[in-house]
Design a protein around this motif. Structure first.
Motif, PDB file in Angstrom:
ATOM      1  N   ASP A   1     -43.321  15.928  14.348  1.00 26.11           N
ATOM      2  CA  ASP A   1     -44.192  15.719  13.191  1.00 26.11           C
ATOM      3  C   ASP A   1     -43.951  16.798  12.141  1.00 26.11           C
ATOM      4  OD1 ASP A   1     -45.305  13.463  14.213  1.00 26.11           O
ATOM      5  OD2 ASP A   1     -47.218  14.359  14.772  1.00 26.11           O
ATOM      6  N   ILE A   2     -44.039  16.397  10.869  1.00 18.40           N
ATOM      7  CA  ILE A   2     -43.764  17.304   9.752  1.00 18.40           C
ATOM      8  C   ILE A   2     -45.083  17.656   9.074  1.00 18.40           C
ATOM      9  CG2 ILE A   2     -42.563  17.561   7.549  1.00 18.40           C
ATOM     10  CD1 ILE A   2     -40.540  15.450   8.629  1.00 18.40           C
ATOM     11  N   LEU A   3     -45.525  18.881   9.238  1.00 14.06           N
ATOM     12  CA  LEU A   3     -46.790  19.327   8.646  1.00 14.06           C
ATOM     13  C   LEU A   3     -46.520  19.915   7.260  1.00 14.06           C
ATOM     14  CD1 LEU A   3     -48.472  20.887  11.807  1.00 14.06           C
ATOM     15  CD2 LEU A   3     -48.950  18.683  10.743  1.00 14.06           C
ATOM     16  N   ARG A   4     -46.110  19.031   6.367  1.00 12.78           N
ATOM     17  CA  ARG A   4     -45.838  19.421   4.994  1.00 12.78           C
ATOM     18  C   ARG A   4     -46.313  18.325   4.052  1.00 12.78           C
ATOM     19  NH1 ARG A   4     -40.375  22.550   3.520  1.00 12.78           N
ATOM     20  NH2 ARG A   4     -41.666  22.753   1.649  1.00 12.78           N
ATOM     21  N   ALA A   5     -46.586  18.721   2.822  1.00 12.55           N
ATOM     22  CA  ALA A   5     -46.963  17.775   1.776  1.00 12.55           C
ATOM     23  C   ALA A   5     -46.384  18.264   0.459  1.00 12.55           C
ATOM     24  CB  ALA A   5     -48.479  17.642   1.687  1.00 12.55           C
ATOM     25  N   GLN A   6     -46.203  17.345  -0.471  1.00  9.80           N
ATOM     26  CA  GLN A   6     -45.651  17.701  -1.771  1.00  9.80           C
ATOM     27  C   GLN A   6     -46.034  16.654  -2.812  1.00  9.80           C
ATOM     28  OE1 GLN A   6     -43.068  17.966   0.943  1.00  9.80           O
ATOM     29  NE2 GLN A   6     -43.419  15.787   1.175  1.00  9.80           N
ATOM     30  N   PHE A   7     -45.862  17.045  -4.068  1.00 15.14           N
ATOM     31  CA  PHE A   7     -46.080  16.130  -5.185  1.00 15.14           C
ATOM     32  C   PHE A   7     -44.728  15.771  -5.794  1.00 15.14           C
ATOM     33  CE2 PHE A   7     -49.924  18.750  -5.106  1.00 15.14           C
ATOM     34  CZ  PHE A   7     -50.927  17.802  -5.170  1.00 15.14           C
TER      35      PHE A   7
ATOM     36  N   THR B   1     -47.186  12.955  -1.441  1.00 17.18           N
ATOM     37  CA  THR B   1     -46.557  12.521  -0.197  1.00 17.18           C
ATOM     38  C   THR B   1     -46.911  13.507   0.911  1.00 17.18           C
ATOM     39  OG1 THR B   1     -44.483  13.751  -0.401  1.00 17.18           O
ATOM     40  CG2 THR B   1     -44.635  11.664  -1.568  1.00 17.18           C
ATOM     41  N   THR B   2     -47.164  12.983   2.104  1.00 22.04           N
ATOM     42  CA  THR B   2     -47.605  13.857   3.184  1.00 22.04           C
ATOM     43  C   THR B   2     -47.224  13.285   4.542  1.00 22.04           C
ATOM     44  OG1 THR B   2     -49.542  14.929   4.195  1.00 22.04           O
ATOM     45  CG2 THR B   2     -49.876  12.754   3.243  1.00 22.04           C
ATOM     46  N   GLY B   3     -47.016  14.202   5.493  1.00 22.59           N
ATOM     47  CA  GLY B   3     -46.849  13.818   6.885  1.00 22.59           C
ATOM     48  C   GLY B   3     -45.498  13.222   7.201  1.00 22.59           C
ATOM     49  N   GLY B   4     -45.501  12.360   8.224  1.00 20.58           N
ATOM     50  CA  GLY B   4     -44.279  11.773   8.730  1.00 20.58           C
ATOM     51  C   GLY B   4     -43.701  12.601   9.859  1.00 20.58           C
ATOM     52  N   SER B   5     -42.587  12.133  10.398  1.00 18.05           N
ATOM     53  CA  SER B   5     -41.891  12.872  11.450  1.00 18.05           C
ATOM     54  C   SER B   5     -40.397  12.689  11.259  1.00 18.05           C
ATOM     55  CB  SER B   5     -42.326  12.408  12.842  1.00 18.05           C
ATOM     56  OG  SER B   5     -41.935  11.074  13.087  1.00 18.05           O
ATOM     57  N   SER B   6     -39.632  13.596  11.852  1.00 15.38           N
ATOM     58  CA  SER B   6     -38.181  13.544  11.690  1.00 15.38           C
ATOM     59  C   SER B   6     -37.506  12.684  12.743  1.00 15.38           C
ATOM     60  CB  SER B   6     -37.594  14.961  11.741  1.00 15.38           C
ATOM     61  OG  SER B   6     -37.893  15.579  12.978  1.00 15.38           O
TER      62      SER B   6
ATOM     63  N   ASN C   1     -38.953  14.581 -12.583  1.00 12.57           N
ATOM     64  CA  ASN C   1     -38.121  14.087 -11.489  1.00 12.57           C
ATOM     65  C   ASN C   1     -37.898  15.179 -10.439  1.00 12.57           C
ATOM     66  OD1 ASN C   1     -36.564  12.185 -10.049  1.00 12.57           O
ATOM     67  ND2 ASN C   1     -34.670  12.921 -10.995  1.00 12.57           N
ATOM     68  N   SER C   2     -38.993  15.785 -10.005  1.00 15.85           N
ATOM     69  CA  SER C   2     -38.886  16.882  -9.044  1.00 15.85           C
ATOM     70  C   SER C   2     -40.116  16.933  -8.146  1.00 15.85           C
ATOM     71  CB  SER C   2     -38.732  18.219  -9.776  1.00 15.85           C
ATOM     72  OG  SER C   2     -39.884  18.489 -10.566  1.00 15.85           O
ATOM     73  N   PHE C   3     -39.952  17.605  -7.004  1.00 16.71           N
ATOM     74  CA  PHE C   3     -41.053  17.850  -6.083  1.00 16.71           C
ATOM     75  C   PHE C   3     -41.601  19.256  -6.287  1.00 16.71           C
ATOM     76  CE2 PHE C   3     -38.912  14.546  -3.446  1.00 16.71           C
ATOM     77  CZ  PHE C   3     -40.008  13.714  -3.250  1.00 16.71           C
ATOM     78  N   ARG C   4     -42.887  19.422  -5.991  1.00 14.98           N
ATOM     79  CA  ARG C   4     -43.497  20.740  -5.885  1.00 14.98           C
ATOM     80  C   ARG C   4     -44.415  20.751  -4.670  1.00 14.98           C
ATOM     81  NH1 ARG C   4     -48.692  20.318  -8.334  1.00 14.98           N
ATOM     82  NH2 ARG C   4     -48.874  18.485  -9.692  1.00 14.98           N
ATOM     83  N   ARG C   5     -44.570  21.914  -4.084  1.00  9.99           N
ATOM     84  CA  ARG C   5     -45.293  22.049  -2.836  1.00  9.99           C
ATOM     85  C   ARG C   5     -46.772  21.728  -2.998  1.00  9.99           C
ATOM     86  NH1 ARG C   5     -43.598  25.099   1.563  1.00  9.99           N
ATOM     87  NH2 ARG C   5     -45.584  24.387   2.418  1.00  9.99           N
ATOM     88  N   ALA C   6     -47.351  21.228  -1.919  1.00  4.03           N
ATOM     89  CA  ALA C   6     -48.799  21.074  -1.791  1.00  4.03           C
ATOM     90  C   ALA C   6     -49.211  21.775  -0.510  1.00  4.03           C
ATOM     91  CB  ALA C   6     -49.184  19.599  -1.750  1.00  4.03           C
ATOM     92  N   ALA C   7     -50.500  21.987  -0.329  1.00  4.24           N
ATOM     93  CA  ALA C   7     -50.994  22.607   0.896  1.00  4.24           C
ATOM     94  C   ALA C   7     -50.579  21.771   2.099  1.00  4.24           C
ATOM     95  CB  ALA C   7     -52.510  22.746   0.842  1.00  4.24           C
ATOM     96  N   ASP C   8     -50.276  22.446   3.198  1.00  3.97           N
ATOM     97  CA  ASP C   8     -49.830  21.759   4.410  1.00  3.97           C
ATOM     98  C   ASP C   8     -51.003  21.125   5.150  1.00  3.97           C
ATOM     99  OD1 ASP C   8     -47.267  22.688   3.919  1.00  3.97           O
ATOM    100  OD2 ASP C   8     -47.533  24.482   5.152  1.00  3.97           O
ATOM    101  N   PRO C   9     -50.852  19.875   5.597  1.00  2.86           N
ATOM    102  CA  PRO C   9     -51.890  19.273   6.445  1.00  2.86           C
ATOM    103  C   PRO C   9     -51.919  19.952   7.804  1.00  2.86           C
ATOM    104  CG  PRO C   9     -49.959  17.863   6.387  1.00  2.86           C
ATOM    105  CD  PRO C   9     -49.695  18.978   5.414  1.00  2.86           C
TER     106      PRO C   9
ATOM    107  N   GLY D   1     -35.296  15.282   6.628  1.00  4.04           N
ATOM    108  CA  GLY D   1     -35.328  13.865   6.955  1.00  4.04           C
ATOM    109  C   GLY D   1     -36.708  13.462   7.459  1.00  4.04           C
ATOM    110  N   THR D   2     -37.250  12.375   6.899  1.00  7.00           N
ATOM    111  CA  THR D   2     -38.643  12.020   7.178  1.00  7.00           C
ATOM    112  C   THR D   2     -38.816  10.519   7.338  1.00  7.00           C
ATOM    113  OG1 THR D   2     -39.332  13.885   5.785  1.00  7.00           O
ATOM    114  CG2 THR D   2     -41.022  12.314   6.438  1.00  7.00           C
ATOM    115  N   ARG D   3     -39.391  10.127   8.477  1.00  7.59           N
ATOM    116  CA  ARG D   3     -39.849   8.754   8.685  1.00  7.59           C
ATOM    117  C   ARG D   3     -41.370   8.733   8.578  1.00  7.59           C
ATOM    118  NH1 ARG D   3     -35.798   6.167  12.817  1.00  7.59           N
ATOM    119  NH2 ARG D   3     -37.366   4.550  12.902  1.00  7.59           N
ATOM    120  N   TYR D   4     -41.944   7.554   8.289  1.00  2.00           N
ATOM    121  CA  TYR D   4     -43.413   7.351   8.273  1.00  2.00           C
ATOM    122  C   TYR D   4     -44.114   8.207   7.220  1.00  2.00           C
ATOM    123  CZ  TYR D   4     -41.865   6.171  13.034  1.00  2.00           C
ATOM    124  OH  TYR D   4     -41.170   5.719  14.120  1.00  2.00           O
TER     125      TYR D   4
END
Length: 657
Positions: free
Chosen positions: A482-488, A468-473, A494-502, A452-455
């Motif tokens: 804060d969520i230190l994750r990012a994805q494409f 997509t990057t950041g936000g908090s739960s 119609n799917s996500f894949r990981r990106a490097a973490d901020p 779950g992610t806001r912002y």
């Protein structure tokens, strides 16, 4: 292929093992040692070329201390520079001192410049204009005062003028006296328009026409007032008429105040009417006519004719506007009345094919939970709104992200994450996609976010994916959420894949935008607390972190391998075409016009990616834009071309007139 085992370098061994020091540390503090080893290995791993080619990489920008600011708003200008607007930056002391900030950052050489800021643009609205200027409207007239912090009763005063011959301006500090003798003072200047005269006829006895008579409708304006003295005697919940002190004769009879209640209840932020254009060439704000309504937390959305619609916001007494929207004409620099419709503050509104606005349901807060939250299509010409169904977790669209997926011709909008209304701890991992080209469009559930992610910041990239990057739960990063994750997000699969973490957390008051070189810059974050126990007040995040996607890593980023556009025009011709020289036209498979962002509070209704027709010769490519202005509003765009692997060129700035 021969197999091999990974062996750390001597330098890494020394860092990780510390020549025996780690053995001693393990004996003294094993958890700390393990954490240190894990962090060191992670830092090594993410620095490897293979990791970067797959996931991309992050880097912190070295910002000189004198240019660090609370970036509440970020906008990319056609000069390639980024305008970071703080205003007072959610800092009461700076507001009280009249100290307002804007910083201009040039990503090309990482230089900075302070811009004189005439008013408090904190929580204003903004939109790109056809000539490349940025319209900035609204902002802060007064900071909120919470329950328990209010010593003098206050509230909104409606100032009436029954004189049809002239308007009146009352300066800040004007006094109003209640029927019981309690005095209140205005906190801002207010101009009350003259009364309107309407000549009409009526019927009298015997149904005979009466002589012509004149009906007078009083002019009205609002202003916030506070009791001169502290104490319960100033509290009132009854509607009353108030005398304006200092007036005599007919003026005293024609001018008066009306208030419903004046209390010590929580007083919200209040908006301003001011509007400015920021000139990217002169690098300064230029005042234009003010709005009719004061606005704090408004959305400004560009229309197909180049005009801008201002929607929602808190007014000059801190109330959510009930639907009084207005339109800015950049040719006349004036505002006119727009179609009336209520939305919560910072509603995400997107210009769609045909000219209707699509409201995704995303918003940034103020307003009741049961009003104005339903997504739908708004026909401005008829002022009708058609609600759209199918959205899962429809009660959690506040602080969600929304954007039109690439290319805009497909008319698909995506909504990502979000949370409950107000300070709710709810957050959702739901994403949803709607195809507005369908006869009966409805939301369909998309792939889930990791949690779950806001912002959440969401940015269109030149290869048609969404980063997509950041936000908090939790609300404003409470409890170190804060969520230190990012994805494409890839619309093709119609799917996500990981990106490097901020490395920097981003929640409330954070932004992200695409740069002309294909990287993504992230700014801001305004947590309530800096610790998991919620005991230490939060610190505004002033660091800037930049993400370099996989398409700019390794061999793909080298000058010889990356697509490139050479000499060409700065604007399209009358047919919407532009021709550029290029050494390898056969390698260019796609071309996209990308509108520069103007983003705040996860709301970015500007960004859009437009598919272009491509024609090649042996040493040129010609692009052709759609003629439909609801798809391509006039203005400056970044022109990217990509190869078959999705590697983008650096952008060329192109004016579409």
């Amino acid at each position: 292929m021969a197999s091999y085992a990974y062996r750390p370098t001597k330098k890494f061994k020394k860092t990780l093992l510390g020549g025996g020091a780690l053995v001693l540390l393990l004996g003294l503090n094993a958890p700390a040692a393990v954490s240190f080893a894990q962090e060191t290995y992670h830092a090594y791993k993410i620095s490897q070329p293979g990791y970067k080619r797959q996931y991309g990489s992050w880097a912190l920008l070295d910002v000189p201390p004198e240019y660090r600011t609370n970036a509440i708003h970020a906008a990319l200008l056609h000069t390639g520079k980024v305008l970071l607007i703080a205003g007072s930056g959610n800092n009461q002391k700076k507001f009280d001192a009249g100290s307002f900030d804007t910083v201009l950052w040039n990503p090309a050489d990482n230089t900075f410049k302070k811009i004189p800021t005439p008013e408090d643009f904190f929580c204003s609205g903004h939109s790109q204009l056809p000539d490349g200027r940025l319209l900035v409207a609204g902002g802060t007239a007064r900071y909120e005062v919470l329950d328990g912090g209010i010593r003098r009763a206050g509230g909104g005063m409606r100032v009436k003028n029954e004189n049809p011959d002239r308007s009146y301006t009352f300066k800040k500090g004007t006094r109003f006296r209640s029927p019981s003798g309690v005095e209140y003072v205005s906190t801002a200047d207010v101009t009350v328009p003259r009364a309107k005269k309407q000549i009409q006829a009526g019927y009298g006895k015997g149904d005979r026409m009466q002589p012509w008579r004149t009906k007078v409708t009083a002019g009205e304006a609002r202003v916030f007032v506070e009791a001169v003295k502290e104490g319960p005697q100033a509290l009132t919940t009854q509607a009353a008429q108030y005398e304006i002190l200092g007036l005599k004769g007919k003026d005293a009879a024609n001018l008066y105040g009306l208030a419903q209640k004046l209390t010590t209840e929580k007083q919200d932020f209040q908006g301003i009417r001011s509007a400015y254009e920021f000139d990217p060439t002169a690098e300064k704000y230029i005042r234009v006519d003010p709005m009719k309504e004061a606005r704090w937390y408004p959305t400004l959305v560009g229309l197909e004719d180049g005009k801008v619609l201002a929607v929602s916001g808190l007014d000059d007494v801190g109330a959510v506007l009930t639907g009084d929207n207005e339109v800015y004409d950049p040719k006349t620099k004036k505002w006119s009345k727009g179609p009336t419709r209520y939305f919560p503050t910072y509603p995400a509104l997107f210009l769609t094919k045909g000219g209707k606005l699509f409201y995704s349901g995303s918003n940034a807060g103020y307003g009741p939970a049961d009003k104005g939250r339903k997504p739908g299509l708004w026909d401005l010409s008829k002022n009708t709104f058609t609600g759209i169904d199918g959205l899962i977790d429809g009660d959690q669209t506040e602080t969600s992200a929304s954007l039109m997926l690439a290319p805009v011709q497909r008319q698909r909008v995506m909504l990502l994450g979000g949370g409950g209304v107000g300070e709710s701890s709810k957050s959702t991992s739901r994403t949803a996609i709607i195809d507005l080209s369908e006869e009966s469009p409805a939301f369909r559930e998309g792939p889930r976010l990791p949690q779950g992610t806001r912002y959440l910041s969401s940015v269109l990239l030149p290869d048609d994916t969404v980063f997509t990057t950041g936000g908090s739960s939790d609300y404003r990063g409470r409890s170190a959420s804060d969520i230190l994750r990012a994805q494409f997000y890839d619309p093709a699969t119609n799917s996500f894949r990981r990106a490097a973490d901020p490395t920097v957390g981003r929640n409330y008051h954070s932004e992200a935008l695409l740069l002309p070189d294909g990287r993504v810059a992230t700014f801001g974050s305004d947590p309530l607390f800096d610790d998991a126990d919620n005991t230490k007040l939060g610190t505004f995040e002033q660091r800037i972190e930049i993400y370099t996607p996989p398409y700019l890593q390794g061999d793909r980023a080298s000058d010889g391998n990356r697509p490139a556009l050479g000499e060409g025009p700065r604007r399209t011709d009358p047919h919407g075409r532009a021709t550029f020289r290029t050494a390898h036209p056969d390698r260019i498979t796609k071309a996209r016009l990308m509108r520069p962002s103007a983003v705040t509070h996860t709301t970015d209704v500007e960004q859009r990616s437009i598919e272009l027709k491509l024609t090649r010769t042996k040493d040129t490519v010609t692009i052709e834009t759609p003629k439909d202005r609801t798809l391509v509003p006039a203005g400056w765009y970044m022109l990217f071309v990509t190869d078959k692997e999705g590697t983008p060129s650096e952008a060329k700035w192109l004016l579409v007139e």
